[in-house]
Each structure stands twice: as structure tokens, then as C-alpha cells.
Scaffold this motif. Sequence first.
Motif, mmCIF file in Angstrom:
data_model
loop_
_atom_site.group_PDB
_atom_site.id
_atom_site.type_symbol
_atom_site.label_atom_id
_atom_site.label_comp_id
_atom_site.label_asym_id
_atom_site.label_seq_id
_atom_site.Cartn_x
_atom_site.Cartn_y
_atom_site.Cartn_z
ATOM 1 N N LYS A 135 44.407 18.040 21.474
ATOM 2 C CA LYS A 135 43.970 16.971 22.356
ATOM 3 C C LYS A 135 45.016 15.868 22.371
ATOM 4 C CE LYS A 135 41.203 15.040 18.618
ATOM 5 N NZ LYS A 135 39.873 14.748 18.135
ATOM 6 N N LEU A 136 44.955 15.021 23.351
ATOM 7 C CA LEU A 136 45.902 13.915 23.440
ATOM 8 C C LEU A 136 45.548 12.861 22.401
ATOM 9 C CD1 LEU A 136 46.177 13.530 27.304
ATOM 10 C CD2 LEU A 136 47.816 14.582 25.753
ATOM 11 N N THR A 137 46.428 12.671 21.452
ATOM 12 C CA THR A 137 46.209 11.700 20.393
ATOM 13 C C THR A 137 47.550 11.367 19.748
ATOM 14 O OG1 THR A 137 45.054 11.258 18.307
ATOM 15 C CG2 THR A 137 45.709 13.524 18.717
ATOM 16 N N LEU A 138 47.597 10.261 19.080
ATOM 17 C CA LEU A 138 48.801 9.890 18.332
ATOM 18 C C LEU A 138 48.829 10.539 16.952
ATOM 19 C CD1 LEU A 138 49.031 6.102 19.283
ATOM 20 C CD2 LEU A 138 50.330 8.012 20.236
ATOM 21 N N ASP A 139 47.700 11.114 16.532
ATOM 22 C CA ASP A 139 47.599 11.762 15.228
ATOM 23 C C ASP A 139 48.116 13.197 15.339
ATOM 24 O OD1 ASP A 139 46.965 12.740 12.745
ATOM 25 O OD2 ASP A 139 44.787 12.584 13.002
ATOM 26 N N SER A 140 49.307 13.442 14.859
ATOM 27 C CA SER A 140 49.909 14.772 14.977
ATOM 28 C C SER A 140 49.234 15.804 14.077
ATOM 29 C CB SER A 140 51.403 14.706 14.647
ATOM 30 O OG SER A 140 51.584 14.297 13.302
ATOM 31 N N LYS A 141 48.396 15.353 13.159
ATOM 32 C CA LYS A 141 47.716 16.268 12.240
ATOM 33 C C LYS A 141 46.226 16.382 12.543
ATOM 34 C CE LYS A 141 51.011 15.361 8.605
ATOM 35 N NZ LYS A 141 51.236 14.908 7.242
ATOM 36 N N HIS A 142 45.822 16.060 13.775
ATOM 37 C CA HIS A 142 44.395 16.033 14.084
ATOM 38 C C HIS A 142 43.727 17.398 13.954
ATOM 39 C CE1 HIS A 142 45.834 17.226 18.104
ATOM 40 N NE2 HIS A 142 44.619 17.716 18.287
ATOM 41 N N ILE A 143 44.415 18.481 14.271
ATOM 42 C CA ILE A 143 43.800 19.801 14.150
ATOM 43 C C ILE A 143 43.576 20.139 12.674
ATOM 44 C CG2 ILE A 143 44.139 22.276 14.503
ATOM 45 C CD1 ILE A 143 45.449 21.599 17.176
ATOM 46 N N ALA A 144 44.554 19.874 11.838
ATOM 47 C CA ALA A 144 44.392 20.139 10.400
ATOM 48 C C ALA A 144 43.255 19.302 9.829
ATOM 49 C CB ALA A 144 45.694 19.842 9.662
ATOM 50 N N ASN A 145 43.198 18.048 10.194
ATOM 51 C CA ASN A 145 42.144 17.174 9.668
ATOM 52 C C ASN A 145 40.763 17.565 10.194
ATOM 53 O OD1 ASN A 145 44.037 15.644 8.255
ATOM 54 N ND2 ASN A 145 44.345 14.249 9.951
ATOM 55 N N ASP A 146 40.674 17.905 11.470
ATOM 56 C CA ASP A 146 39.387 18.242 12.078
ATOM 57 C C ASP A 146 38.872 19.613 11.635
ATOM 58 O OD1 ASP A 146 39.550 15.839 13.408
ATOM 59 O OD2 ASP A 146 40.079 16.707 15.345
ATOM 60 N N SER A 147 39.756 20.524 11.260
ATOM 61 C CA SER A 147 39.334 21.887 10.935
ATOM 62 C C SER A 147 38.946 22.086 9.473
ATOM 63 C CB SER A 147 40.463 22.859 11.290
ATOM 64 O OG SER A 147 41.596 22.608 10.478
ATOM 65 N N LYS A 148 39.310 21.176 8.595
ATOM 66 C CA LYS A 148 39.068 21.359 7.160
ATOM 67 C C LYS A 148 37.609 21.629 6.829
ATOM 68 C CE LYS A 148 42.897 18.674 5.371
ATOM 69 N NZ LYS A 148 43.294 17.485 4.624
ATOM 70 N N LYS A 149 36.697 20.877 7.416
ATOM 71 C CA LYS A 149 35.282 21.033 7.098
ATOM 72 C C LYS A 149 34.769 22.410 7.514
ATOM 73 C CE LYS A 149 30.705 19.136 7.808
ATOM 74 N NZ LYS A 149 29.838 18.314 8.607
ATOM 75 N N GLU A 150 35.098 22.840 8.736
ATOM 76 C CA GLU A 150 34.622 24.136 9.216
ATOM 77 C C GLU A 150 35.230 25.284 8.415
ATOM 78 O OE1 GLU A 150 34.040 26.707 13.315
ATOM 79 O OE2 GLU A 150 35.317 24.947 13.365
ATOM 80 N N ILE A 151 36.495 25.179 8.085
ATOM 81 C CA ILE A 151 37.141 26.232 7.285
ATOM 82 C C ILE A 151 36.490 26.319 5.906
ATOM 83 C CG2 ILE A 151 39.285 26.894 6.122
ATOM 84 C CD1 ILE A 151 40.757 25.826 8.657
ATOM 85 N N GLN A 152 36.233 25.184 5.279
ATOM 86 C CA GLN A 152 35.581 25.186 3.967
ATOM 87 C C GLN A 152 34.185 25.790 4.052
ATOM 88 O OE1 GLN A 152 37.065 24.239 0.914
ATOM 89 N NE2 GLN A 152 35.315 25.464 0.286
ATOM 90 N N GLU A 153 33.455 25.499 5.120
ATOM 91 C CA GLU A 153 32.121 26.080 5.311
ATOM 92 C C GLU A 153 32.196 27.600 5.415
ATOM 93 O OE1 GLU A 153 30.635 24.052 8.759
ATOM 94 O OE2 GLU A 153 30.066 22.264 7.606
ATOM 95 N N LYS A 154 33.197 28.121 6.123
ATOM 96 C CA LYS A 154 33.360 29.572 6.242
ATOM 97 C C LYS A 154 33.716 30.190 4.898
ATOM 98 C CE LYS A 154 32.334 30.158 10.468
ATOM 99 N NZ LYS A 154 31.097 30.860 10.795
ATOM 100 N N LEU A 155 34.590 29.537 4.140
ATOM 101 C CA LEU A 155 34.935 30.036 2.807
ATOM 102 C C LEU A 155 33.699 30.096 1.916
ATOM 103 C CD1 LEU A 155 38.283 28.107 2.253
ATOM 104 C CD2 LEU A 155 38.031 30.582 2.537
ATOM 105 N N ASP A 156 32.893 29.045 1.944
ATOM 106 C CA ASP A 156 31.668 28.999 1.142
ATOM 107 C C ASP A 156 30.665 30.059 1.597
ATOM 108 O OD1 ASP A 156 32.793 26.867 -0.227
ATOM 109 O OD2 ASP A 156 31.637 25.348 0.852
#
Length: 66
Positions: free
Chosen positions: A14-35
Amino acid sequence: MKEYKVESLIYYSKLTLDSKHIANDSKKEIQEKLDEYAAKGYRFTTSTSTNFGSAIYIHMYFEKDI
């Protein structure tokens, strides 16, 4: 004998100044899948990722002894 599962997750840029937004936004969902898979007795083995257009596809591979 082993049983294997693949879980695919898709994240869109998405358009944002945060170049790491995908990594930050995906952490919770990835952890849920691992669990989720760990609770079913699966072990995380590896992952791959690819991008296509503005999307990033993450494939997570799991295995368990049966």
C-alpha cells in the motif's frame, strides 16, 4: 511416514512511508498460523515467498509424523 501441509498467505503493498509495513502487518497472522499448526502436531519446515505486482505471496510448509 510424514504428512505435509502448505499454507499460503497473501499481502498487498500500500502507499505509505513505512517501507516495512508488510513485515509489521503480517507478523500477527504468521504467528497465528504457526501456533495453529503446532497445536495440530505439525512442525514448521521452511517457507518461500514470491511477489507478483503489488502482492507478496508467502508459502509456509509444515510436516508431522503419522
